[in-house]
Design a protein around this motif. Structure first.
Motif: not given
Length: 144
Positions: A70-77, A79-86, A107-115
């Motif tokens: 349920h986690v989306l990891w974004v790695r650039m410099l 690593r950031q974690r985002y909850d796909i369920m949000q 593409i733009e991903l809009l999560f419930a939190s953070p806005s």
């Protein structure tokens, strides 16, 4: 330019799409900035130039988006974690906002939190969105 994603132990890794023209523009600007090396050679300037080119190249070609459970990891410099369920919405965007994306086809991903939306540019965009919707079927999709 696009690299294939790979599936490893229930992880799906997508690389960022890379715009060739954007790379060419950035490398041309770097070459122009370091043009004095040609006229007044300096080993230290050459070393700084090579380190800068290496960092920029890693920035372009090292971006990955990993779906793991349920986690989306974004790695650039880092690593950031985002909850796909949000995740609430996925939409096309052509914004120039600084983002972990090496292409203007984003593409733009809009999560419930953070806005604040997450702007990314995965290769195989349709497959990436399908993988997200497999985890969270409630995601609204609005693509151009």
């Amino acid at each position: 330019m696009c690299y294939l994603c790979s599936i490893v132990m229930e992880k799906i890794v997508f690389r960022s799409r890379v715009s060739v023209w954007l790379c060419a523009l950035v490398y041309a600007l770097l070459a122009a900035a370091f043009w004095p090396i040609v006229y007044d050679f300096s080993w230290s300037l050459l070393l700084i130039f090579l380190l800068t080119v290496g960092a920029v190249s890693y920035g372009f070609f090292g971006i990955t988006y990993t779906i793991e459970g349920h986690v989306l990891w974004v790695r650039m410099l880092g690593r950031q974690r985002y909850d796909i369920m949000q995740l609430r919405r996925v939409a096309s965007t052509r914004t120039w906002i600084a983002a972990p994306a090496a292409s203007t086809r984003r593409i733009e991903l809009l999560f419930a939190s953070p806005s604040t939306p997450l702007i990314i540019s995965p290769c195989h965009q349709d497959r990436f969105i399908a993988c997200l919707r497999q985890v969270n079927p409630a995601i609204a999709v609005k693509l151009d």
